[in-house]
Scaffold this motif. Structure first.
Motif, PDB file in Angstrom:
ATOM      1  N   PHE A  49      -9.154   7.572 -18.969  1.00 11.21           N
ATOM      2  CA  PHE A  49      -7.962   6.622 -18.940  1.00 11.21           C
ATOM      3  C   PHE A  49      -7.222   6.611 -20.227  1.00 11.21           C
ATOM      4  O   PHE A  49      -7.517   6.580 -21.404  1.00 11.21           O
ATOM      5  N   GLY A  50      -5.968   7.158 -20.043  1.00 14.30           N
ATOM      6  CA  GLY A  50      -5.038   7.462 -21.144  1.00 14.30           C
ATOM      7  C   GLY A  50      -4.754   8.839 -21.450  1.00 14.30           C
ATOM      8  O   GLY A  50      -3.762   9.203 -22.047  1.00 14.30           O
ATOM      9  N   VAL A  51      -5.629   9.929 -20.650  1.00  9.04           N
ATOM     10  CA  VAL A  51      -5.020  11.299 -20.872  1.00  9.04           C
ATOM     11  C   VAL A  51      -4.034  11.656 -19.891  1.00  9.04           C
ATOM     12  O   VAL A  51      -3.582  12.763 -20.047  1.00  9.04           O
ATOM     13  N   GLU A  52      -3.710  10.706 -18.979  1.00 12.66           N
ATOM     14  CA  GLU A  52      -2.479  11.149 -18.211  1.00 12.66           C
ATOM     15  C   GLU A  52      -1.330  11.441 -18.988  1.00 12.66           C
ATOM     16  O   GLU A  52      -0.389  12.196 -18.424  1.00 12.66           O
ATOM     17  N   ASP A  53      -0.924  10.642 -19.823  1.00 10.21           N
ATOM     18  CA  ASP A  53       0.274  11.063 -20.949  1.00 10.21           C
ATOM     19  C   ASP A  53       0.345  12.494 -21.191  1.00 10.21           C
ATOM     20  O   ASP A  53       1.099  13.172 -21.552  1.00 10.21           O
ATOM     21  N   THR A  54      -0.950  13.227 -21.463  1.00 13.19           N
ATOM     22  CA  THR A  54      -0.882  14.823 -21.814  1.00 13.19           C
ATOM     23  C   THR A  54      -0.365  15.422 -20.989  1.00 13.19           C
ATOM     24  O   THR A  54       0.317  16.666 -21.349  1.00 13.19           O
TER      25      THR A  54
ATOM     26  N   SER B  92     -16.297  16.785 -20.471  1.00 12.48           N
ATOM     27  CA  SER B  92     -16.450  16.810 -18.798  1.00 12.48           C
ATOM     28  C   SER B  92     -15.662  15.477 -18.179  1.00 12.48           C
ATOM     29  O   SER B  92     -15.179  15.614 -16.980  1.00 12.48           O
ATOM     30  N   SER B  93     -15.703  14.130 -19.047  1.00 12.09           N
ATOM     31  CA  SER B  93     -15.043  13.173 -18.443  1.00 12.09           C
ATOM     32  C   SER B  93     -13.601  13.430 -18.456  1.00 12.09           C
ATOM     33  O   SER B  93     -12.882  12.499 -17.752  1.00 12.09           O
ATOM     34  N   TYR B  94     -12.826  14.208 -19.327  1.00 11.58           N
ATOM     35  CA  TYR B  94     -11.646  14.396 -19.155  1.00 11.58           C
ATOM     36  C   TYR B  94     -11.291  15.660 -18.259  1.00 11.58           C
ATOM     37  O   TYR B  94     -10.276  15.539 -17.536  1.00 11.58           O
ATOM     38  N   LEU B  95     -11.890  16.627 -18.118  1.00 13.60           N
ATOM     39  CA  LEU B  95     -11.618  17.700 -17.429  1.00 13.60           C
ATOM     40  C   LEU B  95     -11.655  17.743 -15.837  1.00 13.60           C
ATOM     41  O   LEU B  95     -10.935  18.179 -15.181  1.00 13.60           O
ATOM     42  N   VAL B  96     -12.892  17.008 -15.491  1.00 12.83           N
ATOM     43  CA  VAL B  96     -12.873  16.838 -14.131  1.00 12.83           C
ATOM     44  C   VAL B  96     -12.032  16.103 -13.277  1.00 12.83           C
ATOM     45  O   VAL B  96     -11.357  16.565 -12.380  1.00 12.83           O
TER      46      VAL B  96
ATOM     47  N   GLY C  73      -2.220   5.102 -16.406  1.00 15.55           N
ATOM     48  CA  GLY C  73      -2.793   4.140 -15.407  1.00 15.55           C
ATOM     49  C   GLY C  73      -2.399   4.796 -14.068  1.00 15.55           C
ATOM     50  O   GLY C  73      -2.875   4.670 -13.085  1.00 15.55           O
ATOM     51  N   TYR C  74      -1.872   6.402 -14.207  1.00 13.35           N
ATOM     52  CA  TYR C  74      -1.727   7.060 -13.021  1.00 13.35           C
ATOM     53  C   TYR C  74      -2.812   7.479 -12.285  1.00 13.35           C
ATOM     54  O   TYR C  74      -2.851   7.874 -11.035  1.00 13.35           O
ATOM     55  N   PHE C  75      -4.060   7.674 -12.838  1.00  9.19           N
ATOM     56  CA  PHE C  75      -5.109   8.194 -12.185  1.00  9.19           C
ATOM     57  C   PHE C  75      -5.322   7.093 -10.960  1.00  9.19           C
ATOM     58  O   PHE C  75      -5.915   7.449  -9.995  1.00  9.19           O
TER      59      PHE C  75
ATOM     60  N   ALA D 155       3.462  14.886 -21.317  1.00  9.00           N
ATOM     61  CA  ALA D 155       3.947  15.256 -22.579  1.00  9.00           C
ATOM     62  C   ALA D 155       4.116  16.766 -22.805  1.00  9.00           C
ATOM     63  O   ALA D 155       4.747  17.343 -23.218  1.00  9.00           O
ATOM     64  N   GLY D 156       3.105  17.249 -21.976  1.00  9.40           N
ATOM     65  CA  GLY D 156       2.760  18.743 -22.097  1.00  9.40           C
ATOM     66  C   GLY D 156       3.621  19.405 -20.949  1.00  9.40           C
ATOM     67  O   GLY D 156       3.541  20.765 -20.855  1.00  9.40           O
ATOM     68  N   GLY D 157       4.657  18.893 -20.159  1.00 10.40           N
ATOM     69  CA  GLY D 157       5.273  19.547 -19.245  1.00 10.40           C
ATOM     70  C   GLY D 157       4.647  20.075 -18.211  1.00 10.40           C
ATOM     71  O   GLY D 157       5.328  20.923 -17.597  1.00 10.40           O
ATOM     72  N   GLY D 158       3.515  19.386 -17.923  1.00 12.48           N
ATOM     73  CA  GLY D 158       2.644  20.067 -16.585  1.00 12.48           C
ATOM     74  C   GLY D 158       1.364  20.128 -16.897  1.00 12.48           C
ATOM     75  O   GLY D 158       0.777  20.088 -18.065  1.00 12.48           O
ATOM     76  N   PRO D 159       0.355  20.542 -16.203  1.00  7.70           N
ATOM     77  CA  PRO D 159      -0.969  20.437 -16.352  1.00  7.70           C
ATOM     78  C   PRO D 159      -1.509  21.463 -17.158  1.00  7.70           C
ATOM     79  O   PRO D 159      -2.430  21.347 -17.798  1.00  7.70           O
ATOM     80  N   LEU D 160      -0.901  22.649 -17.420  1.00  7.72           N
ATOM     81  CA  LEU D 160      -1.363  24.021 -18.081  1.00  7.72           C
ATOM     82  C   LEU D 160      -1.676  23.330 -19.539  1.00  7.72           C
ATOM     83  O   LEU D 160      -3.024  23.776 -19.944  1.00  7.72           O
ATOM     84  N   LEU D 161      -0.930  22.890 -20.265  1.00  8.93           N
ATOM     85  CA  LEU D 161      -1.195  22.509 -21.678  1.00  8.93           C
ATOM     86  C   LEU D 161      -2.138  21.435 -21.739  1.00  8.93           C
ATOM     87  O   LEU D 161      -2.737  21.462 -22.729  1.00  8.93           O
ATOM     88  N   SER D 162      -2.017  20.472 -20.879  1.00 14.08           N
ATOM     89  CA  SER D 162      -3.120  19.293 -20.891  1.00 14.08           C
ATOM     90  C   SER D 162      -4.546  20.073 -20.847  1.00 14.08           C
ATOM     91  O   SER D 162      -5.434  19.684 -21.417  1.00 14.08           O
ATOM     92  N   LEU D 163      -4.889  20.949 -19.872  1.00 18.98           N
ATOM     93  CA  LEU D 163      -6.022  21.573 -19.389  1.00 18.98           C
ATOM     94  C   LEU D 163      -6.666  22.440 -20.576  1.00 18.98           C
ATOM     95  O   LEU D 163      -7.553  22.324 -21.102  1.00 18.98           O
TER      96      LEU D 163
END
Length: 493
Positions: free
Chosen positions: A38-43, A244-248, A267-269, A46-54
Motif C-alpha cells: 500500500f503506497g507503492v502505486e505512486d512509484t 516480495s510484498s512489493y514485487l509480487v 489506493g489503486y491496488f 512517478a516512474g512513467g510506467g512499470p519499468l522504473l518501479s520494478l
C-alpha cells in the motif's frame, strides 16, 4: 553476575515482561519498513510506467536496504538495549550527537506515524463517504489514535503478535491476486516507460520511504529474547518479506492490466484487485490496507516510545520517560509520541513524506559514520554478529546508500529545508537546556544506569534468561558519564 546485582524494578521487569521472539520481531520490522504494497502505486506513476518501479524495487534493496540491515544487525547486537541508534552515535561521537540523532529520528518517526490514521480513513471513505466530512473524520482520527495507543500500552508482546496476524491478513489477498493474474500476464508490459512523465523527486521520495526504517527495531533491542541470534535472522527474513510484498503485486498488476501509469496512485491496488479477481477481491484489499495501517502505527509507536525510554535510561531525558506501566511499557513515552501524532495529522501526505525523509536521511548518514568509526575506534568491541568485511570493505558498503541519502536531501523543496532546519535548531537548543536542568537538579534524571551489571545469566541449554547490559554497553555508559561531566565543566568555565 546474575539477577542479584540488578535494581528491584529492573529485576521485576526481567521476570514479568515477555520478550520478543523471532516471528513477532520479523513482523515488527516488516511494519517498521513496509506494511505491504500500500503506497507503492505512486512509484509506477512517478516512474512513467512499470519499468522504473520494478527496477527500483530490485536495485534499491541491494544498495540501500541490505546495507542498512547489515549495519543494524551488527550494531544492535553489539548494544542490545532500548535506545538503539542513539547508543551507537553516542559511543562514536559523544552524547551531544547521540541526543541529536535521537531527536531527529523520534521527530521523523512521529511524523511518519501521523500518516497512518489518516490513510486508514482514506481507504474506508471509498466505502463509507461519511469519513470525508470533518464531523465524522476528526472523532474517528482521535478514536483510532487513542485505541492504538492503548494497545501499545498493554504490552510489546501483544503488539508483536498482533503485527504477525495483521501481516498475514494484509498480504494474503495479494498472494491470491498474484495467482489469479498469471494467465493474464504479458511480460512486455513490464518494460513500458515514458521518461517525459518521470517525476524524479516523487519517485526517489516514494522509493526511499517504502524501503527505509530498517534501524527502527534497534530501539527495542532490550526487549528481544537472545538479540545476538534473533536480530540478524529477523532482519534477513524481513528483507525477503518486504521485497516480495512489493514485487509480487506490482508484477501482477502491471503485467496483467494495460492501464495508463497516471492511474497508478495511492489506493489503486483495490481497483487492480477488482479488475483481476472481482469486487470481492477489491473489498478484501481495502480491508487489508486499512488493517495494514493499524500495524504500521503500532510498530512505529513502539519504536518511538522505547527510543525515548532508552534515552531516559542513558540520562539524556528526564527519568519520567523511563517510567514503566505494570505491562512493562513506557507510559509517558507512549503518551508523548501519541500527542505528537495528533498534532501532526493535519499535514498533507506529501508534506509529511518529504519532511520525514529529510530528517531520516541526516540521521542515517550519522549512523553510517558511527558504524565506520566504531570499527576504527573500538575494534575490541564485542560484536555477536559482525558484517563479514574489514574496515575498508565496510566503508565501501556504506558508500552507495550514503550517495542515495544525499540525493534524496538534494531533491527536497525549500520548505522542507526550512522546516528541517528549524527542527535541527530546536535539538541544538534542547540538549544544553536539559544538561542545565540535570546539573541544577531542576528535573529528576536517571543517574544509576552506569552501575548496571555487565553480564547475563545463561541457562544450561545456552539460552539467555536475563537480558541486561553487556560489556559494550558498560563501556559506552562509562564514556557517556565522562563526556557529560567534561561538557558540564566546560560550560561552567
Amino acid at each position: 553476575m546474575g539477577e542479584e546485582g540488578l535494581p528491584g524494578d529492573v529485576k521485576n521487569r526481567v521476570k514479568t515482561a515477555p520478550k520478543l521472539t523471532l516471528l513477532p520481531l520479523i513482523a515488527l520490522i516488516f511494519y517498521d519498513v513496509s506494511g505491504g504494497p500500500f503506497g507503492v502505486e505512486d512509484t509506477v506513476k512517478a516512474g512513467g510506467g512499470p519499468l522504473l518501479s520494478l527496477l527500483g524495487f530490485l536495485i534499491f534493496p541491494l544498495i540501500w536496504s541490505v546495507p542498512e540491515a547489515l549495519v543494524t544487525a551488527e550494531l544492535a547486537t553489539s548494544f542490545p538495549e532500548n535506545g538503539g541508534y542513539v547508543i551507537w552515535i553516542s559511543s562514536a561521537f559523544g552524547s551531544f550527537w547521540g541526543f541529536q540523532e535521537g531527536f531527529w529520528k523520534w521527530f521523523s518517526g512521529v511524523m511518519d506515524n501521523a500518516l497512518y490514521p489518516v490513510l486508514f480513513l482514506d481507504y474506508l471513505k471509498h466505502s463509507f463517504p461519511i469519513f470525508n466530512r470533518l464531523i465524522a473524520r476528526i472523532p474517528a482520527l482521535l478514536g483510532i489514535t487513542a485505541s492504538l495507543t492503548y494497545l501499545n500500552y498493554r504490552g510489546l508482546h501483544i503488539v508483536g503478535f498482533s503485527a504477525v496476524s495483521l501481516a498475514a491478513f494484509s498480504l494474503f489477498p495479494f498472494v491470491v491476486m498474484g495467482m489469479l493474474s498469471i494467465p493474464q500476464i504479458r511480460p512486455k508490459q513490464w518494460l513500458v516507460v515514458d521518461f517525459s512523465k518521470v517525476d524524479w523527486r516523487e519517485y526517489f521520495n516514494s522509493m526511499f520511504w517504502n524501503l527505509n526504517y530498517w534501524d527502527k527495531a534497534s530501539t527495542l533491542a532490550g526487549e528481544v529474547e537472545n538479540p545476538s541470534k534473533t536480530f540478524p535472522k529477523a532482519l534477513f527474513g524481513a528483507v525477503i518479506l518486504v521485497v516480495s510484498s512489493y514485487l509480487v503485486p506490482l508484477l501482477a498488476g502491471t503485467g496483467a492490466l494495460r492501464t495508463s501509469s497516471s492511474e497508478w496512485s495511492d489506493g489503486y491496488f483495490a481497483e487492480v484487485g477488482m479488475l483481476i479477481g472481482g469486487v470481492w477481491l477489491k473489498w478484501w484489499i481495502q480491508a487489508a490496507s486499512a488493517m495494514s495501517n493499524l500495524g504500521l502505527f503500532e510498530a512505529e509507536m513502539s519504536g518511538d516510545a522505547f527510543q525515548l525510554l532508552g534515552m531516559s535510561e542513558m540520562g539524556m531525558l528526564p527519568a519520567i520517560f523511563a517510567k514503566r506501566s505494570k505491562y512493562g511499557t513506557p507510559t509517558i513515552s507512549i503518551l508523548c509520541s501519541a500527542t505528537g501524532v495528533v498534532f501532526l495529522s493535519w499535514m498533507s501526505f506529501q508534506e509529511i513524506l518529504e519532511f520525514l525523509n529529510f530528517l531520516y536521511a541526516i540521521g542515517m548518514l550519522l549512523e553510517f559514520a558511527a558504524f565506520i568509526k566504531l570499527r576504527v575506534k573500538k575494534p575490541e568491541l564485542h560484536r555477536p554478529y559482525k558484517v563479514p568485511l574489514e574496515t575498508f570493505g565496510a566503508t565501501l558498503l556504506c558508500l552507495p546508500p550514503s550517495i542515495l541519502l544525499v540525493l534524496v536531501m538534494c531533491l527536497a523543496s525549500l520548505r522542507t529545508f526550512l522546516v528541517s532546519g528549524a527542527v535541527i535548531f530546536l535539538g541544538f537548543i534542547l540538549y544544553p537546556t536539559l544538561v542545565q536542568a540535570k546539573d541544577r537538579n531542576w528535573i529528576k534524571f536517571d543517574a544509576e544506569q552506569p552501575e548496571v551489571p555487565s553480564s547475563s545469566t545463561v541457562a544450561a541449554d545456552g539460552s539467555q534468561e536475563v537480558a541486561v547490559v553487556d560489556e559494550a554497553s558498560v563501556m559506552l555508559l562509562s564514556d557517556l558519564s565522562t563526556t557529560e561531566t567534561d561538557q558540564e565543566g566546560h560550560e561552567t568555565q
